[in-house]
Design a protein around this motif. Structure first.
Motif, mmCIF file in Angstrom:
data_model
loop_
_atom_site.group_PDB
_atom_site.id
_atom_site.type_symbol
_atom_site.label_atom_id
_atom_site.label_comp_id
_atom_site.label_asym_id
_atom_site.label_seq_id
_atom_site.Cartn_x
_atom_site.Cartn_y
_atom_site.Cartn_z
ATOM 1 N N PRO A 9 -7.373 39.910 60.534
ATOM 2 C CA PRO A 9 -8.252 40.725 59.669
ATOM 3 C C PRO A 9 -8.637 42.054 60.313
ATOM 4 O O PRO A 9 -8.755 43.072 59.617
ATOM 5 C CB PRO A 9 -9.485 39.838 59.470
ATOM 6 C CG PRO A 9 -8.996 38.461 59.685
ATOM 7 C CD PRO A 9 -7.926 38.576 60.727
ATOM 8 N N PHE A 10 -8.798 42.069 61.634
ATOM 9 C CA PHE A 10 -9.117 43.321 62.315
ATOM 10 C C PHE A 10 -7.968 44.319 62.180
ATOM 11 O O PHE A 10 -8.175 45.481 61.849
ATOM 12 C CB PHE A 10 -9.419 43.052 63.786
ATOM 13 C CG PHE A 10 -9.562 44.295 64.603
ATOM 14 C CD1 PHE A 10 -10.686 45.091 64.480
ATOM 15 C CD2 PHE A 10 -8.560 44.688 65.484
ATOM 16 C CE1 PHE A 10 -10.817 46.248 65.225
ATOM 17 C CE2 PHE A 10 -8.684 45.841 66.225
ATOM 18 C CZ PHE A 10 -9.811 46.628 66.094
ATOM 19 N N TRP A 60 -5.641 44.305 59.896
ATOM 20 C CA TRP A 60 -5.507 44.656 58.488
ATOM 21 C C TRP A 60 -6.507 45.747 58.094
ATOM 22 O O TRP A 60 -6.190 46.652 57.339
ATOM 23 C CB TRP A 60 -5.702 43.413 57.621
ATOM 24 C CG TRP A 60 -5.356 43.623 56.185
ATOM 25 C CD1 TRP A 60 -6.214 43.801 55.163
ATOM 26 C CD2 TRP A 60 -4.047 43.691 55.632
ATOM 27 N NE1 TRP A 60 -5.531 43.963 53.986
ATOM 28 C CE2 TRP A 60 -4.195 43.897 54.244
ATOM 29 C CE3 TRP A 60 -2.767 43.588 56.161
ATOM 30 C CZ2 TRP A 60 -3.103 44.000 53.385
ATOM 31 C CZ3 TRP A 60 -1.690 43.689 55.298
ATOM 32 C CH2 TRP A 60 -1.864 43.906 53.938
ATOM 33 N N ARG A 61 -7.725 45.679 58.634
ATOM 34 C CA ARG A 61 -8.746 46.675 58.305
ATOM 35 C C ARG A 61 -8.443 48.039 58.915
ATOM 36 O O ARG A 61 -8.735 49.067 58.310
ATOM 37 C CB ARG A 61 -10.113 46.205 58.803
ATOM 38 C CG ARG A 61 -10.809 45.257 57.882
ATOM 39 C CD ARG A 61 -12.281 45.109 58.256
ATOM 40 N NE ARG A 61 -12.506 44.894 59.679
ATOM 41 C CZ ARG A 61 -12.593 43.699 60.277
ATOM 42 N NH1 ARG A 61 -12.477 42.623 59.549
ATOM 43 N NH2 ARG A 61 -12.808 43.602 61.567
ATOM 44 N N THR A 86 -2.041 48.397 50.138
ATOM 45 C CA THR A 86 -1.549 47.088 50.591
ATOM 46 C C THR A 86 -0.053 47.110 50.915
ATOM 47 O O THR A 86 0.367 46.562 51.926
ATOM 48 C CB THR A 86 -1.841 46.020 49.524
ATOM 49 O OG1 THR A 86 -3.241 45.997 49.271
ATOM 50 C CG2 THR A 86 -1.405 44.656 49.989
ATOM 51 N N LYS A 98 0.504 48.761 54.178
ATOM 52 C CA LYS A 98 0.006 47.923 55.272
ATOM 53 C C LYS A 98 1.008 46.825 55.617
ATOM 54 O O LYS A 98 1.208 46.501 56.786
ATOM 55 C CB LYS A 98 -1.338 47.304 54.910
ATOM 56 C CG LYS A 98 -2.481 48.284 54.932
ATOM 57 C CD LYS A 98 -3.793 47.587 54.642
ATOM 58 C CE LYS A 98 -4.941 48.572 54.659
ATOM 59 N NZ LYS A 98 -6.235 47.936 54.533
#
Length: 58
Positions: free
Chosen positions: A4-5, A7-8, A14, A17
């Motif tokens: 999640p880190f 991804w942020r 999206t 990413k």
């Protein structure tokens, strides 16, 4: 968790990413196979047992 880190902090929508994560994963695999695993095999692991029987077989 680390995912999640990552991804942020990645920029873009999206789809971008996902592409960036694939590129990062490919770079990580390349670095591991090019430098890390050979270093582990050469410096940390014991050498393979390379004994060969010196007597010739008839």
């Amino acid at each position: 968790m680390i995912f999640p880190f990552v991804w942020r902090i990645l920029p873009g929508p999206t789809a971008l990413k996902v592409i960036e994560l694939l590129v990062l994963l490919a770079a990580l695999v390349f670095v591991l196979f090019t430098w890390v695993f050979p270093w582990i095999a050469a410096d940390i692991l014991p050498p393979p047992d390379g004994t060969v029987d010196a007597t010739p077989s008839p």
